[in-house]
Design an enzyme around this catalytic site. Sequence first.
Site, PDB file in Angstrom:
ATOM      1  N   GLU A   1      15.365   3.456  44.984  1.00  0.00           N
ATOM      2  CA  GLU A   1      15.571   3.518  46.435  1.00  0.00           C
ATOM      3  C   GLU A   1      15.182   2.157  46.981  1.00  0.00           C
ATOM      4  OE1 GLU A   1      14.967   3.383  49.945  1.00  0.00           O
ATOM      5  OE2 GLU A   1      13.435   4.935  49.919  1.00  0.00           O
TER       6      GLU A   1
ATOM      7  N   LYS B   1       2.361   3.418  39.526  1.00  0.00           N
ATOM      8  CA  LYS B   1       1.909   2.045  39.815  1.00  0.00           C
ATOM      9  C   LYS B   1       2.122   1.841  41.312  1.00  0.00           C
ATOM     10  CE  LYS B   1       2.763  -1.967  40.355  1.00  0.00           C
ATOM     11  NZ  LYS B   1       2.313  -2.659  41.583  1.00  0.00           N
TER      12      LYS B   1
ATOM     13  N   GLU C   1      17.671  -7.939  55.127  1.00  0.00           N
ATOM     14  CA  GLU C   1      16.620  -7.025  55.563  1.00  0.00           C
ATOM     15  C   GLU C   1      15.412  -7.857  55.996  1.00  0.00           C
ATOM     16  OE1 GLU C   1      14.506  -4.546  52.610  1.00  0.00           O
ATOM     17  OE2 GLU C   1      14.888  -2.872  53.951  1.00  0.00           O
TER      18      GLU C   1
ATOM     19  N   CYS D   1      12.469   1.109  55.332  1.00  0.00           N
ATOM     20  CA  CYS D   1      13.766   0.904  54.676  1.00  0.00           C
ATOM     21  C   CYS D   1      14.922   1.510  55.467  1.00  0.00           C
ATOM     22  CB  CYS D   1      13.736   1.471  53.256  1.00  0.00           C
ATOM     23  SG  CYS D   1      13.226   3.186  53.191  1.00  0.00           S
TER      24      CYS D   1
HETATM   25  O1  TXE Z   1       8.657  -5.487  47.172  1.00  0.00           O
HETATM   26  P1  TXE Z   1       8.746  -5.223  45.621  1.00  0.00           P
HETATM   27  P2  TXE Z   1       7.733  -6.500  48.002  1.00  0.00           P
HETATM   28  C1  TXE Z   1      11.720  -4.946  50.825  1.00  0.00           C
HETATM   29  C2  TXE Z   1      11.388  -5.602  52.138  1.00  0.00           C
HETATM   30  C3  TXE Z   1      10.266  -6.524  51.773  1.00  0.00           C
HETATM   31  C4  TXE Z   1      10.699  -6.969  50.401  1.00  0.00           C
HETATM   32  C5  TXE Z   1       9.619  -7.498  49.502  1.00  0.00           C
HETATM   33  O2  TXE Z   1      12.501  -6.334  52.598  1.00  0.00           O
HETATM   34  O3  TXE Z   1      10.165  -7.602  52.643  1.00  0.00           O
HETATM   35  O4  TXE Z   1      11.238  -5.815  49.836  1.00  0.00           O
HETATM   36  O5  TXE Z   1       8.553  -6.571  49.364  1.00  0.00           O
HETATM   37  C6  TXE Z   1       6.365  -3.465  42.134  1.00  0.00           C
HETATM   38  N1  TXE Z   1       8.467  -4.357  37.541  1.00  0.00           N
HETATM   39  N2  TXE Z   1      11.082  -3.662  50.665  1.00  0.00           N
HETATM   40  O6  TXE Z   1       7.710  -7.854  47.381  1.00  0.00           O
HETATM   41  O7  TXE Z   1       8.463  -6.461  44.846  1.00  0.00           O
HETATM   42  C7  TXE Z   1       5.381  -3.956  43.159  1.00  0.00           C
HETATM   43  O8  TXE Z   1       4.139  -4.239  42.556  1.00  0.00           O
HETATM   44  C8  TXE Z   1       8.019  -3.210  38.078  1.00  0.00           C
HETATM   45  C9  TXE Z   1      11.895  -2.503  50.918  1.00  0.00           C
HETATM   46  O9  TXE Z   1       6.435  -5.841  48.230  1.00  0.00           O
HETATM   47  O10 TXE Z   1      10.022  -4.538  45.388  1.00  0.00           O
HETATM   48  C10 TXE Z   1       5.362  -2.784  44.113  1.00  0.00           C
HETATM   49  O11 TXE Z   1       4.539  -1.754  43.599  1.00  0.00           O
HETATM   50  N3  TXE Z   1       7.488  -3.139  39.314  1.00  0.00           N
HETATM   51  C11 TXE Z   1      11.279  -1.262  50.374  1.00  0.00           C
HETATM   52  C12 TXE Z   1       6.816  -2.340  44.116  1.00  0.00           C
HETATM   53  O12 TXE Z   1       7.385  -2.868  42.911  1.00  0.00           O
HETATM   54  C13 TXE Z   1       7.416  -4.265  40.034  1.00  0.00           C
HETATM   55  C14 TXE Z   1       9.810  -1.155  50.535  1.00  0.00           C
HETATM   56  C15 TXE Z   1       7.644  -2.834  45.299  1.00  0.00           C
HETATM   57  O13 TXE Z   1       7.524  -4.239  45.386  1.00  0.00           O
HETATM   58  C16 TXE Z   1       7.875  -5.501  39.523  1.00  0.00           C
HETATM   59  C17 TXE Z   1       9.130  -2.378  50.206  1.00  0.00           C
HETATM   60  C18 TXE Z   1       8.417  -5.518  38.224  1.00  0.00           C
HETATM   61  N4  TXE Z   1       8.878  -6.641  37.672  1.00  0.00           N
HETATM   62  C19 TXE Z   1       9.779  -3.577  50.327  1.00  0.00           C
HETATM   63  N5  TXE Z   1       7.688  -6.435  40.472  1.00  0.00           N
HETATM   64  C20 TXE Z   1      11.920   0.032  50.810  1.00  0.00           C
HETATM   65  N6  TXE Z   1      12.938   0.483  50.082  1.00  0.00           N
HETATM   66  O14 TXE Z   1      11.486   0.662  51.747  1.00  0.00           O
HETATM   67  C21 TXE Z   1       7.123  -5.819  41.538  1.00  0.00           C
HETATM   68  N7  TXE Z   1       6.947  -4.513  41.273  1.00  0.00           N
END
Ligand code: TXE
Length: 493
Positions: free
Chosen positions: A252, A177, A384, A286
């Site tokens: 992660e 996904k 972050e 990250c």
């Molecule tokens: O992340 P999400 P978002 C951090 C960074 C950013 C913040 C928000 O600070 O500003 O997160 O980003 C999927 N069940 N990072 O909102 O929600 C979603 O569709 C299963 C750090 O984009 O964590 C996407 O594919 N999956 C990070 C993925 O999770 C779900 C990189 C990540 O989205 C879900 C990105 C659910 N209930 C953001 N809800 C890093 N570690 O580098 C959402 N998703």
Amino acid sequence: MGMRSYQQFIGGRFVAGWGTGSIERRAPASGERIATYADGSPTDMDLAVESARIAFEEGPWPRMSGMERAEVLNRLAELIRANRERLLGIEVEEVGKPIRFARGDIDGAIGLTRYAASLAMQMAGLSYTNIGEGKTALVTREPVGVVALVTPWNFPALILSQKVPFALAAGCTVVLKPSEFTSGSAFEIAALASEAGLPAGAFNVVSGYGATVGDHLTTHPGIDFVSFTGSTRTGSRVVANTSRHLVKSSVELGGKSANIVFADADLDAAIDGALMGVFFNNGECCVSGSRLFVQSSIADQFIAKVVARARAMKVGDPFDEDTDIGALIDSNHLEKVAGFVRGGIEDGAELVLGGNIAGGMAGHFHEATIFDRVEPRMAIFREEIFGPVLSITRFDTTDDAVRLANDTAYGLSNYIWSKNIDTVLTVAKRLRSGWVQANTIIDGAPQLPLTGVKGSGFGYEMGQAGFEEFTQLKTLLIQTGSRAPVFPIRGGQ
Ligand code: TXE
């Protein structure tokens, strides 16, 4: 690049899916419509999981030799290379990241896929013949099964490649996904994997929102393992989801890494490292070194040079080779970054560069921003930000540096700049993070595992350890020849 439209990729082909409508992606740098992805439904996810299950239980992929799997993965790496310019364009357009840095994403994807291919050949266990007369024990390594992979928007092709080829190398089958913001490269790479000879159903991609298909996938009883990269908040929800069916997971999550510059560092290299640390990939990274700690004795001069270099950086069109900072992922995120900057000013940090949304452009741009004299109580020290915003804190002693660096809920990576090997090793040991780099930053190789501690999650990605996440041990104990009775039991005569 032309408008792209993606259907779901299930069972080795593109299918319309059962969702209604599609997700429209506009380029974060220009606002133009660039792609649509299917807005997936739970039914799409059910079909993808079923397809992966059939491919795992009955298909050829888990039954192939390591050599055969390696051949397919090496062909995939070649196809990614042959399609490098197209994939690069998709990443730059969908994410808004500067093209200069995005090249490393595609090259990284190729390297990771090749490395995973080599691991397919090395999937081995242990054997014991020292357990007792006539006993042989084999600890074999098997694929964990059907794996669910959830990826974020900041490095779509690269993070996919930290997971998918490793899972496939182990003989697993996959449902991915991708992020609803940046799903293009996942579909492109899935199609390339088919072209490389991957059997149908071994690699399925379902696009859609986290709350619908993401949640459905990670609560699905048909999966055996989840590997997630994303925010700490969503990561903890995913772990709760997987715990319902006692499914193993690797998450992660975010970071708030320290980049510590000691007075005895190669200062030119450290200045470069300070800039790379926070402005690489627009700061949407990250492992970015978003908290810079500078030893007081060199701080004034060092910070002045960092600010001067950052002031000269170019914010703008991510396709321009000279661009240093591109567009942020969307307007909500830009607003979030701007909110952190306002908060930093209100909390009393000293704004020494930038501080504003970059005006005059159609997309979501933010100026390179630097705060000095940031204190641990401030949100810009703790949270972050995921944007081009650097927080600088000055320190006197090594103990101070370690205490400040560890004063965070996260624990993904940390960086040290010093020419003194004693300082590097003693500080590295005391830093609480899965990753420490000295005199280099945001560096790495496919062989090197990435892992977090504390709020940055758990489990391994990349390296031998990352590969083993997708495997499961089986202990087989065999008795040969005659053996003593099983129950030499009291009262048995
Ligand atoms: O992340 P999400 P978002 C951090 C960074 C950013 C913040 C928000 O600070 O500003 O997160 O980003 C999927 N069940 N990072 O909102 O929600 C979603 O569709 C299963 C750090 O984009 O964590 C996407 O594919 N999956 C990070 C993925 O999770 C779900 C990189 C990540 O989205 C879900 C990105 C659910 N209930 C953001 N809800 C890093 N570690 O580098 C959402 N998703």
